[in-house]
Design a protein around this motif. Structure first.
Motif, PDB file in Angstrom:
ATOM      1  N   GLY A   1      30.471  34.457  41.103  1.00 32.02           N
ATOM      2  CA  GLY A   1      29.768  34.180  42.343  1.00 32.02           C
ATOM      3  C   GLY A   1      30.186  35.088  43.486  1.00 32.02           C
ATOM      4  O   GLY A   1      31.147  35.858  43.391  1.00 32.02           O
ATOM      5  N   SER A   2      29.477  34.957  44.606  1.00 36.46           N
ATOM      6  CA  SER A   2      29.758  35.793  45.778  1.00 36.46           C
ATOM      7  C   SER A   2      31.125  35.501  46.373  1.00 36.46           C
ATOM      8  O   SER A   2      31.670  36.310  47.123  1.00 36.46           O
ATOM      9  N   ASP A   3      31.689  34.318  46.041  1.00 40.81           N
ATOM     10  CA  ASP A   3      33.026  33.993  46.542  1.00 40.81           C
ATOM     11  C   ASP A   3      34.120  34.724  45.767  1.00 40.81           C
ATOM     12  O   ASP A   3      35.292  34.668  46.122  1.00 40.81           O
TER      13      ASP A   3
ATOM     14  N   ARG B   1      29.739  42.044  37.287  1.00 41.43           N
ATOM     15  CA  ARG B   1      30.017  40.660  37.676  1.00 41.43           C
ATOM     16  C   ARG B   1      29.524  39.633  36.662  1.00 41.43           C
ATOM     17  O   ARG B   1      29.401  38.447  36.980  1.00 41.43           O
TER      18      ARG B   1
ATOM     19  N   GLU C   1      34.360  43.539  38.405  1.00 43.32           N
ATOM     20  CA  GLU C   1      34.893  42.421  39.187  1.00 43.32           C
ATOM     21  C   GLU C   1      35.247  41.236  38.291  1.00 43.32           C
ATOM     22  O   GLU C   1      36.174  40.489  38.577  1.00 43.32           O
TER      23      GLU C   1
END
Length: 217
Positions: free
Chosen positions: A194-196, A164, A117
């Motif tokens: 980050g999760s965003d 990530r 990611e």
């Protein structure tokens, strides 16, 4: 932990990314991760970590991912150094101290089909040495997110990465160190997406010797 991008810029980048990174969003073109605040921040926005620490950094245009293939992909790789997205991000850094443009030193070598990611590229000074300026650029699948630090750093290398997160090692000169032999560090900073999907945060915080090389201590 430092934030690589200001809240205002983050909102702008996120809006661009949703329409369509490092890192950011509008038609592709140079002008994104560079001069800005002296401390690294966070890279919000799927268009450019525009310098995860340079709020004044213009966004680099990107395109939406195609069938899960990152905007940076090419020649079977998740990050093709010759892709337009990578080229625009490199151009946005401006010239090196010698006046030449930065060039790609290395990049994540994952193959399409197993792309992390968080993607990375290490930019270097053409014909430079370990003490020459480097920039670590981050990308998500949508495009450029920004740079790890607002200012170029010497003795910089990427020493690891996962889906990530990217681990960057820094060293720096102290006292009467010769350019060949920095005694500061090494310190390894982990930059995590980050999760965003667009904000990149360093841990631990980037030392001032790295964030502001050459500043009086």
């Amino acid at each position: 932990m430092n934030k690589l991008i200001g809240t205002g810029l983050a909102a702008f980048l996120v809006a661009g990314a949703v329409a369509g990174c490092q890192d950011t969003t509008t038609p592709p073109g140079p002008g994104a991760p560079t001069p800005g605040p002296s401390e690294p921040g966070t890279v919000p926005g799927t268009a450019a970590p525009t310098d995860t620490s340079r709020p004044d950094q213009p966004p680099v245009t990107t395109r939406p991912p195609v069938d899960g293939i990152p905007a940076t992909a090419g020649n079977g790789l998740c990050v093709d150094p010759g892709s337009g997205v990578v080229g625009a991000a490199i151009d946005s850094l401006g010239p090196t101290v010698g006046g030449d443009s930065y060039s790609v030193d290395s990049a994540i070598d994952a193959a399409v089909g197993s792309c992390p990611e968080l993607l990375w590229v290490l930019a270097t000074t053409p014909g430079g040495t370990a003490s020459s300026p480097y920039h670590v650029l981050f990308f998500n699948h949508d495009g450029y997110l920004g740079t790890a630090t607002s200012k170029a750093t010497s003795y910089t290398s990427v020493v690891g990465s996962s889906d990530r997160a990217v681990q960057v090692q820094y060293r720096w000169l102290t006292g009467d160190d010769a350019n060949c032999c920095p005694s500061g560090g090494p310190t390894v900073i982990t930059f995590t997406l980050g999760s965003d999907g667009s904000t990149v945060t360093p841990n631990p915080s980037i030392p001032d010797e790295v964030a502001n090389p050459g500043a009086p201590r």
